[in-house]
Every structure is written in structure tokens, then in C-alpha cells.
Design a protein around this motif. Sequence first.
Motif, PDB file in Angstrom:
ATOM      1  N   SER A 219     -16.483  25.078   6.922  1.00 21.64           N
ATOM      2  CA  SER A 219     -16.626  26.533   7.077  1.00 21.64           C
ATOM      3  C   SER A 219     -16.273  27.019   8.469  1.00 21.64           C
ATOM      4  O   SER A 219     -16.474  28.189   8.790  1.00 21.64           O
ATOM      5  CB  SER A 219     -18.059  26.945   6.747  1.00 21.64           C
ATOM      6  OG  SER A 219     -18.975  26.288   7.617  1.00 21.64           O
TER       7      SER A 219
ATOM      8  N   ALA B 100     -17.418  33.796  14.810  1.00 24.42           N
ATOM      9  CA  ALA B 100     -18.811  33.415  14.519  1.00 24.42           C
ATOM     10  C   ALA B 100     -19.241  33.945  13.159  1.00 24.42           C
ATOM     11  O   ALA B 100     -19.944  33.262  12.404  1.00 24.42           O
ATOM     12  CB  ALA B 100     -19.731  33.948  15.615  1.00 24.42           C
ATOM     13  N   GLU B 101     -18.810  35.152  12.825  1.00 16.51           N
ATOM     14  CA  GLU B 101     -19.154  35.757  11.532  1.00 16.51           C
ATOM     15  C   GLU B 101     -18.584  34.931  10.383  1.00 16.51           C
ATOM     16  O   GLU B 101     -19.252  34.733   9.363  1.00 16.51           O
ATOM     17  CB  GLU B 101     -18.615  37.189  11.470  1.00 16.51           C
ATOM     18  CG  GLU B 101     -18.870  37.893  10.144  1.00 16.51           C
ATOM     19  CD  GLU B 101     -18.107  39.211  10.034  1.00 16.51           C
ATOM     20  OE1 GLU B 101     -18.140  39.807   8.937  1.00 16.51           O
ATOM     21  OE2 GLU B 101     -17.486  39.625  11.025  1.00 16.51           O
TER      22      GLU B 101
ATOM     23  N   GLU C 208     -18.190  31.854   9.971  1.00 17.31           N
ATOM     24  CA  GLU C 208     -18.953  30.650   9.665  1.00 17.31           C
ATOM     25  C   GLU C 208     -20.299  30.949   9.012  1.00 17.31           C
ATOM     26  O   GLU C 208     -20.948  30.030   8.489  1.00 17.31           O
ATOM     27  CB  GLU C 208     -19.149  29.848  10.950  1.00 17.31           C
ATOM     28  CG  GLU C 208     -17.825  29.385  11.547  1.00 17.31           C
ATOM     29  CD  GLU C 208     -17.992  28.635  12.857  1.00 17.31           C
ATOM     30  OE1 GLU C 208     -19.149  28.329  13.220  1.00 17.31           O
ATOM     31  OE2 GLU C 208     -16.969  28.334  13.500  1.00 17.31           O
ATOM     32  N   GLN C 209     -20.709  32.230   9.022  1.00 19.80           N
ATOM     33  CA  GLN C 209     -22.021  32.598   8.494  1.00 19.80           C
ATOM     34  C   GLN C 209     -21.973  33.261   7.122  1.00 19.80           C
ATOM     35  O   GLN C 209     -22.988  33.320   6.426  1.00 19.80           O
ATOM     36  CB  GLN C 209     -22.733  33.537   9.483  1.00 19.80           C
ATOM     37  CG  GLN C 209     -22.951  32.935  10.859  1.00 19.80           C
ATOM     38  CD  GLN C 209     -23.790  31.680  10.844  1.00 19.80           C
ATOM     39  OE1 GLN C 209     -24.769  31.593  10.099  1.00 19.80           O
ATOM     40  NE2 GLN C 209     -23.417  30.675  11.637  1.00 19.80           N
TER      41      GLN C 209
ATOM     42  N   SER D  19     -20.767  34.157   3.076  1.00 20.53           N
ATOM     43  CA  SER D  19     -20.778  33.372   1.843  1.00 20.53           C
ATOM     44  C   SER D  19     -19.430  32.691   1.615  1.00 20.53           C
ATOM     45  O   SER D  19     -18.400  33.089   2.170  1.00 20.53           O
ATOM     46  CB  SER D  19     -21.084  34.279   0.646  1.00 20.53           C
ATOM     47  OG  SER D  19     -19.996  35.166   0.416  1.00 20.53           O
TER      48      SER D  19
END
Length: 278
Positions: free
Chosen positions: A166, A178-179, A181-182, A184
Motif C-alpha cells: 500500500s 501519506a493519505e 497509504e491510509q 481503503s
Amino acid sequence: MTALLRSAALQLRVAKRLAPRRGATLAERLGRLDDRLVFVVGSPRSGTTFLAGAIGSLPGFVDLGEVAPLKAAVPELVGLPREQAAARLRRILALARRVGLVGAVRGVEQTPELAHLADVVHLAYPEARIVHIVRDGRDVACSLLEKAWLRPERRSADDAGIAYGSYARFWVEPERRAEFEQVSDARRAAWAWRRYVAAARAASAPLVEIRYERMAASPDGVAEELAGRLDAPAGPLADALRRAHAGSIGRYRSDLSDDQLADVLAECGPLLRELGYV
């Protein structure tokens, strides 16, 4: 030295796949390299493999597959000056075709990531044709969700040695890494589709755009148009395109949950609308 050995290993993988092909004459194998290549680009799971295989099956063409050393080099190539990237791309493909004994035939390369390097490809090979295949991003998301490419728990890698997972790839916007990887898995899949398709459509190089849905519904019509652009025989191409799977069109209606579809539309809804899918 490690990078050199890795590149050599990837080139040997190309040789093992291409050199044993049957029916090629000595002149075809060892002749002067034909620069009229065909590059099939697009989001992963959009039909690049199928379309490249169809074109590569024609007389005078050969399907190179995803040339592993080129695929491995893409993240670096996108950061180089265009002329430098084009020269390196030519070197990689020239060596791959030589070790694969692909000489005086038109190679068909199908690495999806070249969607981000369409202008570099055109600079490297002005006589080449670049075909961009586009498929409904919602169906692409369904297909990507079946694979390990973007899943956070995966620790394996593809044939070019690029790790699954991811983490943010080179094509993710720097301010959103960063977003990425977080979010769905469904949103990451839609993100990939959006970035690949948008990159190809933003290129200034001349591209031939093919819709997967039309190819499946009207293979003869698409073959006639595409053959004209490729200087290829339309009849055999139509025969190959008739094997396209129409059953997967619209699969998102049953395969995506409401939450997954909402995530997909949140990430790529504007581009879906621009392309007429929504």
C-alpha cells in the motif's frame, strides 16, 4: 554492481521468454531492429495484456510482453530530463530485443507504467505507435481488488522486482502520499486508474485511444480503425479482438459494496464523468 546484476537478470528473463518462440526466420531474429514499435499503455487491469497480445499475434509483429528491465526502470525514468530518459529507454529495449532474438519484426511492448512516459516514448521512437486502452474505472477497481498489487499486507513483488503493498508509488501526488497509504483498498485502486489514465491523456504525443467496452462490443469496427493506424492487416486483428471478454463489463454493479463504490467515485468520479462512464 548490484544494480548491474539485477538488470542482467531481468534481461535474461526477457531472453528466456522471447527467444524460444517458433516460426521466426533467421532474418527476423537477427536483422536490423525495426523502430516502428507499438506501445500499449493504460491502467493495470484495463486490457493492456489482451490488446498487446492481439496485435503481437499479427504477421510481422511480436508481443514483447512487459519488458522487465524497462518496467523496473520506469520510476527512475520519470524523474530524468526527457532526452536522457528517451536515450536510456532506447538502450533498454534495444538490448531486450537483441537478447530475445527479436530483430526485423515490430515489437509490441505492454508495460502499463509507460502511460506516465508517453512523451518520452515518442521522443525515443518517433515512428512508433502508442495505443492507450481505457476501461471503466469501476470495473478496473474490481479487478485490482482481486490482486495483491496494492494490498497493505502483501510482501511479495512482481516480475520486475517491484514490491507489492500500500506504499505510495512514483505516480502518487507528493502532497497526498501519506493519505494514499491510509485509504481503503478500493480507493487506492481507483487512485491508480485515475493517475494512469490522466497521465496518458495529458501527453502531447499522438496516442490512439481504444475503449475496452467498444472493443468487446464491436471488434470488427475497432480492428478496422486500429489496423489503419498501425499499418496492420484488419482481418487477423479482428479475429484476435473477438476473443475479448464482454462478461466483465459492468461487473462493479455486483462486485463492489456500496462503501467500496462510494470510495471509487470519491477518488475518480470526475474523470469517469469526463470519459462518459457516469
